[in-house]
Design an enzyme around this catalytic site. Structure first.
Site, PDB file in Angstrom:
ATOM      1  N   PRO A  14     -26.708 -36.553   9.764  1.00 24.57           N
ATOM      2  CG  PRO A  14     -25.927 -36.556  11.934  1.00 24.57           C
ATOM      3  CD  PRO A  14     -26.577 -37.639  10.808  1.00 24.57           C
ATOM      4  CD  GLU A  15     -24.768 -34.559   4.023  1.00 22.40           C
ATOM      5  OE1 GLU A  15     -24.110 -33.612   3.384  1.00 22.40           O
ATOM      6  OE2 GLU A  15     -25.119 -35.508   3.578  1.00 22.40           O
TER       7      GLU A  15
END
Length: 295
Positions: A14-15
């Site tokens: 997750p960015e």
DNA sequence: TCCTCCCTGTTC
DNA sequence: GAACAGGGAGGA
């Protein structure tokens, strides 16, 4: 349409766009839910600065939002039942590589990688659970007050949100002689960009990731900012459709991979020019770029 | 400013 | 059974 938990629980690495999506899709499930109980299954998954997770009991989830790669639950603590621990205003999750936060039915058993579980009740009294699963156990939870946030260096040092800055700000953030990609991933420079979107934005801007950050001229800085925003915004919007597509995919959980131009494509053909994409290491991270398109 | 470590599932 | 994936802390 409200996405069901099963679709977004599989988001990996997750960015900024992924955390944004988790915040948006989680909100309708947990908004106004009261935290009844918390079970910590891996104490090291709680941040050292955190209040005890038990302090969250009696808090109501007022909002879910994102800052950098952090998922933030804003809490209404008026009914907090564990005042002896201090009363948290926020529950913050850093998902790192493999962290996932998702709701489950009240009778769902914990999984092999469940690090923390929250028993919640909705406004109508219906019980549900919120799970924090994390395979590689890099992720952490933090029950925080504003005073704790003041002590949290990482939080204090976070740079600006890349979607909210203009070219002059970006230019001022890229004053160092470090390699450009290292700077883009440095959360003190810009908050929320990781390996995937650094590579993708640099490819779209046609700029060599190994360049000195301060070597960019005005035109290149403008192009880079446009590419960063475009890649992030495209991902945020695709995120929904990719996740919905997942329903029909046969066990393939990598929903976004199909639209990557360079990330994970080392040795393959550049989609723009047909040259072989190079794979190198920058700042200890795998980096893929096109030596023809990126100068 | 750069390198190593943390952690575990997947791939070679 | 080794290499690899990687965000960030901490040390060189």
């Amino acid at each position: 349409m409200i996405l069901q938990p099963v679709y977004w629980k599989f988001i990996a690495m997750p960015e900024l766009p992924e955390v944004e999506t988790v915040a948006r899709t989680l909100y309708p499930h947990v908004h106004n839910c009261l935290i009844q109980n918390v079970e910590v299954l891996r104490p090291a998954s709680v941040h050292p600065l955190s209040l005890p997770m038990q302090s969250l009991c009696g808090c109501k989830i007022a909002n879910v939002r994102r800052r950098a790669k952090l998922l933030i639950f804003d809490l209404d603590s008026e009914q907090s039942s564990k005042k002896e621990f201090g009363i948290p205003n926020y529950l913050i999750a850093h998902l790192r590589m493999t962290g996932r936060i998702f709701t489950q039915a009240a009778n769902t058993e914990q999984g092999k990688h469940t690090r923390c579980r929250f028993m919640l009740t909705k406004l109508n009294g219906e019980p549900i659970q919120l799970f924090f699963d994390d395979v590689r156990a890099f992720g952490q939870l933090l029950a925080a007050t504003p005073q704790i946030l003041e002590q949290w260096q990482f939080w204090q040092n976070l740079g600006p949100e890349p979607l909210e800055i203009d070219q002059a700000v970006l230019a001022s953030r890229l004053g160092s002689r470090r390699q450009l990609k290292t700077c883009l991933m440095d959360q003190k420079v810009l908050a929320g960009i990781g390996n995937i979107y650094a590579d993708e934005a640099l490819f779209q801007a046609g700029i060599d990731p190994a360049r000195e950050a301060c070597s960019l001229d005005k035109k290149e800085t403008g192009r880079l900012l446009k590419s960063i925003k475009d890649v992030l915004n495209r991902s945020i919007s695709q995120c929904g459709s990719s996740i919905r597509d997942y329903r029909d995919a046969d066990g393939n959980v990598g929903a976004f991979q199909n639209s990557f131009a360079v990330y994970g494509r080392g040795g393959k053909i550049c989609k723009k020019c047909g040259h072989i994409l190079h794979k190198i290491r920058i700042g200890g991270r795998a980096t893929v770029f096109c030596p023809v398109c990126q100068k």
